[in-house]
Each structure stands twice: as structure tokens, then as C-alpha cells.
Design an enzyme around this catalytic site. Structure first.
Site, PDB file in Angstrom:
ATOM      1  N   SER A  20       0.819  -1.214   0.000  1.00  0.00           N
ATOM      2  CA  SER A  20       0.000   0.000   0.000  1.00  0.00           C
ATOM      3  C   SER A  20       0.852   1.263   0.000  1.00  0.00           C
ATOM      4  O   SER A  20       0.311   2.375  -0.015  1.00  0.00           O
ATOM      5  CB  SER A  20      -0.928   0.015   1.223  1.00  0.00           C
ATOM      6  OG  SER A  20      -0.180  -0.027   2.423  1.00  0.00           O
ATOM      7  N   ASN A 107      -2.598  -2.162  13.057  1.00  0.00           N
ATOM      8  CA  ASN A 107      -4.048  -1.960  12.991  1.00  0.00           C
ATOM      9  C   ASN A 107      -4.474  -0.674  13.693  1.00  0.00           C
ATOM     10  O   ASN A 107      -5.223   0.142  13.137  1.00  0.00           O
ATOM     11  CB  ASN A 107      -4.778  -3.158  13.612  1.00  0.00           C
ATOM     12  CG  ASN A 107      -4.574  -4.437  12.816  1.00  0.00           C
ATOM     13  OD1 ASN A 107      -3.990  -4.429  11.745  1.00  0.00           O
ATOM     14  ND2 ASN A 107      -5.054  -5.540  13.364  1.00  0.00           N
ATOM     15  N   THR A 152     -38.840  27.102 -12.212  1.00  0.00           N
ATOM     16  CA  THR A 152     -39.155  25.739 -11.787  1.00  0.00           C
ATOM     17  C   THR A 152     -39.281  24.936 -13.074  1.00  0.00           C
ATOM     18  O   THR A 152     -39.794  25.441 -14.084  1.00  0.00           O
ATOM     19  CB  THR A 152     -40.460  25.651 -10.979  1.00  0.00           C
ATOM     20  OG1 THR A 152     -41.553  26.078 -11.800  1.00  0.00           O
ATOM     21  CG2 THR A 152     -40.391  26.513  -9.723  1.00  0.00           C
ATOM     22  N   HIS A 153     -38.787  23.714 -13.064  1.00  0.00           N
ATOM     23  CA  HIS A 153     -38.733  22.877 -14.269  1.00  0.00           C
ATOM     24  C   HIS A 153     -37.924  23.553 -15.382  1.00  0.00           C
ATOM     25  O   HIS A 153     -38.110  23.255 -16.556  1.00  0.00           O
ATOM     26  CB  HIS A 153     -40.140  22.546 -14.783  1.00  0.00           C
ATOM     27  CG  HIS A 153     -41.043  21.964 -13.747  1.00  0.00           C
ATOM     28  ND1 HIS A 153     -41.057  20.631 -13.404  1.00  0.00           N
ATOM     29  CD2 HIS A 153     -41.971  22.551 -12.949  1.00  0.00           C
ATOM     30  CE1 HIS A 153     -41.944  20.420 -12.456  1.00  0.00           C
ATOM     31  NE2 HIS A 153     -42.510  21.579 -12.149  1.00  0.00           N
ATOM     32  N   SER A 275     -11.884  26.465 -28.588  1.00  0.00           N
ATOM     33  CA  SER A 275     -12.041  25.307 -29.459  1.00  0.00           C
ATOM     34  C   SER A 275     -10.876  25.240 -30.422  1.00  0.00           C
ATOM     35  O   SER A 275     -10.350  26.270 -30.860  1.00  0.00           O
ATOM     36  CB  SER A 275     -13.359  25.411 -30.237  1.00  0.00           C
ATOM     37  OG  SER A 275     -13.394  24.503 -31.315  1.00  0.00           O
ATOM     38  N   LYS A 281     -15.688  30.061 -29.964  1.00  0.00           N
ATOM     39  CA  LYS A 281     -16.120  29.337 -28.773  1.00  0.00           C
ATOM     40  C   LYS A 281     -15.389  29.811 -27.512  1.00  0.00           C
ATOM     41  O   LYS A 281     -14.208  30.091 -27.519  1.00  0.00           O
ATOM     42  CB  LYS A 281     -15.877  27.834 -28.930  1.00  0.00           C
ATOM     43  CG  LYS A 281     -16.704  27.164 -30.000  1.00  0.00           C
ATOM     44  CD  LYS A 281     -18.176  27.135 -29.664  1.00  0.00           C
ATOM     45  CE  LYS A 281     -18.474  26.252 -28.465  1.00  0.00           C
ATOM     46  NZ  LYS A 281     -18.118  24.838 -28.678  1.00  0.00           N
ATOM     47  N   ASN A 283     -15.660  27.977 -23.935  1.00  0.00           N
ATOM     48  CA  ASN A 283     -16.297  26.845 -23.271  1.00  0.00           C
ATOM     49  C   ASN A 283     -16.135  26.913 -21.750  1.00  0.00           C
ATOM     50  O   ASN A 283     -15.028  27.149 -21.257  1.00  0.00           O
ATOM     51  CB  ASN A 283     -15.696  25.532 -23.778  1.00  0.00           C
ATOM     52  CG  ASN A 283     -15.898  25.348 -25.274  1.00  0.00           C
ATOM     53  OD1 ASN A 283     -16.922  25.742 -25.813  1.00  0.00           O
ATOM     54  ND2 ASN A 283     -14.922  24.750 -25.937  1.00  0.00           N
ATOM     55  N   GLU A 288     -17.865  22.537 -16.182  1.00  0.00           N
ATOM     56  CA  GLU A 288     -18.242  21.193 -16.614  1.00  0.00           C
ATOM     57  C   GLU A 288     -17.453  20.126 -15.851  1.00  0.00           C
ATOM     58  O   GLU A 288     -17.984  19.053 -15.526  1.00  0.00           O
ATOM     59  CB  GLU A 288     -18.032  21.061 -18.117  1.00  0.00           C
ATOM     60  CG  GLU A 288     -19.028  21.876 -18.926  1.00  0.00           C
ATOM     61  CD  GLU A 288     -18.713  21.932 -20.410  1.00  0.00           C
ATOM     62  OE1 GLU A 288     -19.573  22.408 -21.171  1.00  0.00           O
ATOM     63  OE2 GLU A 288     -17.606  21.512 -20.815  1.00  0.00           O
ATOM     64  N   TYR A 315      -9.980  -6.297  12.084  1.00  0.00           N
ATOM     65  CA  TYR A 315      -9.350  -5.780  10.875  1.00  0.00           C
ATOM     66  C   TYR A 315      -9.327  -6.854   9.798  1.00  0.00           C
ATOM     67  O   TYR A 315      -9.060  -8.027  10.062  1.00  0.00           O
ATOM     68  CB  TYR A 315      -7.917  -5.327  11.169  1.00  0.00           C
ATOM     69  CG  TYR A 315      -7.222  -4.736   9.951  1.00  0.00           C
ATOM     70  CD1 TYR A 315      -7.415  -3.403   9.612  1.00  0.00           C
ATOM     71  CD2 TYR A 315      -6.405  -5.517   9.138  1.00  0.00           C
ATOM     72  CE1 TYR A 315      -6.810  -2.851   8.490  1.00  0.00           C
ATOM     73  CE2 TYR A 315      -5.786  -4.978   8.022  1.00  0.00           C
ATOM     74  CZ  TYR A 315      -5.996  -3.646   7.697  1.00  0.00           C
ATOM     75  OH  TYR A 315      -5.394  -3.110   6.576  1.00  0.00           O
ATOM     76  N   GLN A 320      -7.493  -2.029   3.602  1.00  0.00           N
ATOM     77  CA  GLN A 320      -6.389  -1.298   2.985  1.00  0.00           C
ATOM     78  C   GLN A 320      -6.892  -0.434   1.837  1.00  0.00           C
ATOM     79  O   GLN A 320      -6.288   0.575   1.482  1.00  0.00           O
ATOM     80  CB  GLN A 320      -5.338  -2.289   2.473  1.00  0.00           C
ATOM     81  CG  GLN A 320      -4.094  -1.642   1.882  1.00  0.00           C
ATOM     82  CD  GLN A 320      -2.980  -2.648   1.692  1.00  0.00           C
ATOM     83  OE1 GLN A 320      -2.340  -3.055   2.649  1.00  0.00           O
ATOM     84  NE2 GLN A 320      -2.763  -3.067   0.455  1.00  0.00           N
ATOM     85  N   LYS A 323      -8.213   3.966   1.844  1.00  0.00           N
ATOM     86  CA  LYS A 323      -7.545   5.256   1.646  1.00  0.00           C
ATOM     87  C   LYS A 323      -7.630   5.819   0.226  1.00  0.00           C
ATOM     88  O   LYS A 323      -7.884   7.023   0.077  1.00  0.00           O
ATOM     89  CB  LYS A 323      -6.088   5.140   2.100  1.00  0.00           C
ATOM     90  CG  LYS A 323      -5.962   5.065   3.637  1.00  0.00           C
ATOM     91  CD  LYS A 323      -4.589   4.687   4.109  1.00  0.00           C
ATOM     92  CE  LYS A 323      -4.313   3.223   3.976  1.00  0.00           C
ATOM     93  NZ  LYS A 323      -5.190   2.386   4.841  1.00  0.00           N
TER      94      LYS A 323
END
Length: 461
Positions: A20, A107, A152-153, A275, A281, A283, A288, A315, A320, A323
Site C-alpha cells: 500500500s 491496525n 421551476t422545471h 475550441s 467558442k 467553453n 463542466e 481488521y 487497505q 484510503k
């Protein structure tokens, strides 16, 4: 390390699957700090001589200095950060290094190190959120009166102010901060001294160790639970996932608003890309990616939940794998919070376009219905029907509600009089929403003042 039990060494496959160190080397600072606290306690209790305890502590400082300068070496035969540190300590100070592991196991050692790392990650997220909230409050203050359509929507609903909209995200991130704080409080028990699973026969002062390491709630009270608990990591990932969802929602707002059909915002150049083929463009790639990274953070939480769901006490080596998802989520969350702070602070809001969209989207239809109820004594359901007919008329003519001639309105319902126009402007609509927490500018400024106090922000001249 465990050659006394085995006649042969591990295979190459076992070395690779077992090691690890490639990822848990990130715990080196916590590992050194916890080891120094442990050896200080052993010396204080007389389990180690004062000279041995001092030699080990000084040796650990030398190892830490090497790691700081050169990084942590990756020797897969040593498996993890704990054995890597102990091995280097032995090279530096000799066999006395072997006394460091008295009264502890890997441990309880890893549980302690990991808790300390996650605690720092929680407070890092808390502080990053604080800065993002400050950016939101500052921009909301600039735009407490700036009118935009509320949706809304994703359909125009009622006019709101941009300040009110931004402060909605302040509230979301306030809840996120509270989740990290409460999770940090819960992890405040120190596992060190629980040993492998059953405690130890050595005369340890676990309260002393917990105090040295800053665990406010003292030592853990059950050694089995202490070495197998990863709730603190799950708490972090759950809080991070919810925060990432909120970040993604705000990112989506910016992405939508920055599109040409909306045109509500111009993104900062520093957080946009172009772009390779279309020179016009701009972007919103940072937004995103914030939206996309939310999926990865949620995936990290799912991964650890699935890992933990079937494990018996105490354990198991599966743990392991606790993490990598936490490290990945923490890195992504830190990056996303910084990016979003930059977006909020650097965006140029096109308030004229926002106001135009509110005016042309029949956002004051509810105000017209309310006027019919309060001024013309029309039952709400009938008022709703009348308003729908007027909206259809305005739509067919391509004009706003307040641009319809009074005589044409009265053809739909003769109870309408000239005072209706007082209710049809977006300014009047917003000003009328003065209930606590509403979008009226005075209410927005009141919430901003509360937020400034909560964040300890200084008033700007």
C-alpha cells in the site's frame, strides 16, 4: 517482517497486491507524529527507558526531515508507510528502533494515522467552503436588486433577484460546512493503544497519547471497534458527496447561463477554454469538470461503503482499500471548491439580459392572479384561469403582460382595472415577496448581513 512464520517469501503477485506504500505514503506526517506521541507515552510510563525514548524520537525527526526533502521511498517489500518508517529508523539508530512498536499494532496505528489525515481534510473542506461562501455573499450584495427570472422545471416561474439566487447556494454550503464540523467532532477518539484488536498488557496511558495528538474525546473505548472503524472516512465521503452535488448544481447554473440562448453570465477567461476548430467558442470547461467530478466523488463514497458492508470484526485486509477513495475525493473536492470560488468571484453577470428574460417570460403571472384575488375578490382557481388566458393573449402578441392594453384585458374579465399594472412589473413583484426569507431586496440584504456576521466578514468601504 513476518518471515519467522513463513519459510518462503511472498510471490511477485503477493508483493504487488499487498503493498500500500504507493498511496499510504501520504500519511507520513501523521505516522511520524503518532509514533512520536506513542514513544513519548512509553517513556513517560517507564515501558521504555528515557534514553531509548529520546533516541527513537530524535530518529523519527531525522526520518521526517528526509521525507520532507526527498519524498517517501517506495519499497514494496516493506508494504506500507509504517514499515517504511520503522525500517529507515532502524538504519539510522540501530536495533533500539524495534522498541517503537511496543504496545501497538499496525491496525491501531493506521486507524490513528488515517483519522488524523481525515480530520485535516475535513477542516480543509470547511475552510474552502468558507471562502466560497464569502465570494457568494460579496456577489449577492452587488446584486441584491438585480432582477432575473426564477425557474421551476427550468421554465420561467416568478421574478427573483440574483442576490437571492446566489444566497440560496450560500445556505447549501452552510449545511455542508456543518456536516464536516459534526463529522470532525465524531472522529475525536484516539485508537492508538488498542493494538491489534484486544488491547495490550503494557502499562499504557492512552489518555496522555490522545491528548498529545489532539483527540478531544480521549481514547476509544472498545479495542475491537477502534481498529475496525472507518465511519470517519465514510462520514467524510458522505459530506464530500453532498457538497459535490451542490457544487455540481451551481456549476450547471453557470453552464446554462453562459450559453448563448440564456446569455446571463460571461465566465472568467481564466476558467474557460477555446475550441481547436471554432474560434468563436468560449467553453465553460472548469464548470463542466466540477459537474463531472461530482460523479467521481460520489463513486468514491460508494466504493468504500461496498468495501465495508460485509466485513466482520476486527481488521481485514480489504480495509487497505479505504484510503484511495478518500484521497481521491479530497483532492477532487479541494480542486472543485477552488474552481467554483474563482467562477463566482470572476463571473460577469449580464443583469440587463436577466431582467429582459424575466419581463418576457410572464414571470408576473402569479402576481396578476394574486391581484385578482385581493383586489377583485376573485376565487383563486378562477383567477388562475383568467391569468392563463391573459398569458396566452400576450404570448400570441409577443409582448409582456404589462404591455397588454387595459381594454383587451377587460375583454377577458371586466373586473380588471388600471391598478392592475402596479402588480405587473417585475420590480413590484420582487418587492412584494417580503416574507422572511423571500426575494425582496430588503430581505436579501438582511440575509446577507446575517451571513457576513456568521462568516466574520469585515464590512467593505
Amino acid at each position: 517482517m513476518w518471515g519467522g512464520r513463513f519459510a518462503g517469501g511472498p510471490s511477485a503477485i503477493m508483493r504487488e497486491i499487498n503493498a500500500s506504500i504507493p498511496f499510504d505514503k501520504r500519511l507520513w506526517r501523521e505516522d511520524i507524529e503518532a509514533s512520536k506521541a506513542h514513544v513519548a507515552m512509553l517513556g513517560r510510563q517507564g515501558v521504555l527507558t528515557a534514553s531509548d525514548a529520546q533516541a527513537i524520537a530524535e530518529g523519527l525527526d531525522r526520518v521526517a526531515a528526509e521525507y520532507e526533502t526527498n519524498g517517501v521511498p517506495e519499497d514494496w517489500d516493506l508494504e506500507d508507510i509504517h514499515m517504511t518508517t520503522e525500517s529507515r529508523l532502524a538504519e539510522l539508530i540501530g536495533p533500539v528502533a524495534g522498541r517503537l512498536h511496543t504496545g501497538r499494532s499496525r491496525n491501531d496505528q493506521v486507524a490513528t494515522d488515517f483519522k488524523m489525515w481525515v480530520d485535516q481534510a475535513m477542516w480543509q473542506a470547511h475552510d474552502d467552503l468558507h471562502r466560497l461562501q464569502e465570494a457568494l455573499v460579496k456577489r449577492a450584495e452587488e446584486h441584491a436588486d438585480s432582477i432575473m427570472p426564477g425557474f421551476t422545471h427550468l421554465q420561467t416561474a416568478q421574478p427573483v433577484t440574483l442576490g437571492h439566487h446566489l444566497m440560496a447556494y450560500y445556505e447549501m454550503f452552510e449545511r455542508d460546512r456543518s456536516r464536516f464540523v459534526s463529522a470532525a467532532v465524531r472522529l475525536g477518539e484516539c485508537p492508538l493503544g488498542s493494538a491489534a484488536l484486544a488491547g495490550t498488557g503494557y502499562d499504557l496511558d492512552r489518555e496522555f497519547t490522545a491528548d498529545l495528538l489532539g483527540f478531544a474525546k480521549g481514547p476509544t473505548r472498545n479495542s475491537l471497534d477502534a481498529v475496525s472503524d472507518r465511519d470517519f472516512a465514510l462520514d467524510y465521503l458522505h459530506a464530500a458527496s453532498t457538497c459535490a452535488i451542490h457544487l455540481s448544481r451551481l456549476a450547471e447554473e453557470f453552464i446554462t447561463w453562459a450559453s448563448q440562448p440564456f446569455g446571463f453570465v460571461q465566465m472568467p477567461d481564466t476558467l474557460s477554454t477555446g475550441s481547436s476548430i471554432m474560434p468563436q467558442k468560449k467553453n465553460p470547461d472548469a464548470a463542466e469538470l466540477v459537474r463531472g467530478h461530482a460523479g467521481r466523488i460520489i463513486g468514491c463514497a460508494t466504493a468504500l461503503m461496498v468495501t465495508m458492508k460485509g466485513l466482520p470484526l476486527a481488521y481485514s485486509k480489504d480495509m487497505q482499500d479505504d484510503k484511495p477513495p478518500v484521497f481521491e475525493a479530497a483532492d477532487l473536492l479541494t480542486l472543485c471548491l477552488a474552481a467554483m470560488e474563482g467562477m463566482v468571484a470572476g463571473a460577469t453577470f449580464r443583469t440587463a439580459r436577466m431582467r429582459q428574460a424575466a419581463e418576457l417570460g410572464y414571470a408576473t403571472a402569479t402576481d396578476l392572479a394574486d391581484w385578482l384575488v385581493t383586489k377583485a375578490d376573485v376565487p383563486f382557481r378562477e383567477a388562475h384561469h383568467i391569468t392563463g388566458a391573459l398569458v396566452r393573449m400576450a404570448e400570441e402578441r409577443g409582448c409582456a403582460l404589462d404591455q397588454l392594453p387595459l381594454k383587451d384585458m377587460q375583454q377577458v374579465d371586466p373586473r380588471i382595472d388600471a391598478s392592475v399594472f402596479d402588480a405587473l412589473s417585475v420590480d413590484a413583484s420582487v418587492a412584494a415577496r417580503k416574507s422572511f426569507g423571500g426575494t425582496a431586496p430588503d430581505q436579501v440584504r438582511a440575509r446577507i448581513a446575517e451571513a457576513r456576521e456568521a462568516l466574520s466578514m469585515e464590512d467593505e468601504e
